[in-house]
Design a protein around this motif. Structure first.
Motif, PDB file in Angstrom:
ATOM      1  N   THR A 135     -48.359  58.342 -12.782  1.00 59.27           N
ATOM      2  CA  THR A 135     -47.394  58.966 -13.689  1.00 59.27           C
ATOM      3  C   THR A 135     -46.024  58.327 -13.510  1.00 59.27           C
ATOM      4  O   THR A 135     -45.325  58.044 -14.498  1.00 59.27           O
ATOM      5  N   GLY A 136     -45.637  58.060 -12.269  1.00 61.22           N
ATOM      6  CA  GLY A 136     -44.358  57.411 -12.018  1.00 61.22           C
ATOM      7  C   GLY A 136     -44.281  56.007 -12.599  1.00 61.22           C
ATOM      8  O   GLY A 136     -43.253  55.599 -13.135  1.00 61.22           O
ATOM      9  N   ARG A 137     -45.378  55.277 -12.510  1.00 60.10           N
ATOM     10  CA  ARG A 137     -45.382  53.902 -13.012  1.00 60.10           C
ATOM     11  C   ARG A 137     -45.561  53.798 -14.518  1.00 60.10           C
ATOM     12  O   ARG A 137     -44.939  52.966 -15.168  1.00 60.10           O
ATOM     13  N   PHE A 138     -46.464  54.637 -15.087  1.00 55.35           N
ATOM     14  CA  PHE A 138     -46.812  54.491 -16.499  1.00 55.35           C
ATOM     15  C   PHE A 138     -46.247  55.589 -17.385  1.00 55.35           C
ATOM     16  O   PHE A 138     -46.495  55.613 -18.583  1.00 55.35           O
ATOM     17  N   GLY A 139     -45.514  56.529 -16.818  1.00 58.99           N
ATOM     18  CA  GLY A 139     -44.788  57.506 -17.614  1.00 58.99           C
ATOM     19  C   GLY A 139     -45.414  58.881 -17.654  1.00 58.99           C
ATOM     20  O   GLY A 139     -46.547  59.104 -17.240  1.00 58.99           O
TER      21      GLY A 139
END
Length: 180
Positions: free
Chosen positions: A54-58
């Motif tokens: 979630t942090g990397r891809f939103g």
């Protein structure tokens, strides 16, 4: 996406044995429109992985660890849909699920090891994606797609560090400022 919250609850987790399956329940929930996933409190590895993705891809997407997922099912303030091969066909209940989701929060319950009968009793809908044995991840994907009628496939992601650029062949991942 719209309407009220959709949460996905993974009922049980056996560390070491279920790590990949539990992680994929969370990733599928995130990618196909749920607002959050609730894992048993012993699923820290899968929770960290889903938070990292979630942090990397939103997002937005939330991950929660819960000491008693069965209590969550009992006390859920909206509609509970339990995924099971013994339930009613998804095509027969999808309109009811959409109507419920328009009115109140929806909890989609994904089993693990043997599901206690109380979960079947507390569910407002026991939902089957075919009445054949297969992956609970596949069942979750089909139910979410039916619930959102495909709208989740066009979702816009915020706060992403990385964005996948759709291509017919090859792979391309960029930082949001580099290619959107």
């Amino acid at each position: 996406m719209d309407d009220h919250e959709v949460a996905v609850c993974r009922l049980s987790h056996r560390p070491g044995r279920d790590d990949r399956m539990t992680t994929h329940v969370g990733l599928t929930a995130r990618a196909l429109g749920a607002d959050r996933v609730v894992f048993p409190d012993n699923a820290t590895g899968p929770a960290e992985t889903v938070e990292d993705i979630t942090g990397r891809f939103g997002g937005p997407f939330d991950v929660e660890l819960n000491a008693s997922p069965k209590r969550l099912v009992r006390e859920w303030p909206g509609t509970v849909a339990h995924l099971t091969m013994y339930g009613l066909p998804v095509q027969d209940v999808e309109a009811d699920l959409r109507a419920a989701h328009a009115e109140e929060p929806l909890l989609v319950v994904v089993g693990g090891e043997k599901v206690p009968f109380e979960v079947y009793e507390h569910a407002d809908h026991n939902v089957a994606v075919t009445n054949q044995p297969h992956s609970e991840i596949a069942g979750l994907a089909v139910v979410l797609d039916r619930l959102f009628e495909g709208r989740e496939l066009d979702r816009e992601w915020t706060d992403a560090d990385r964005v996948v650029v759709p291509k017919a062949t090859g792979k391309e991942v960029v930082e949001p400022d580099d290619g959107e």
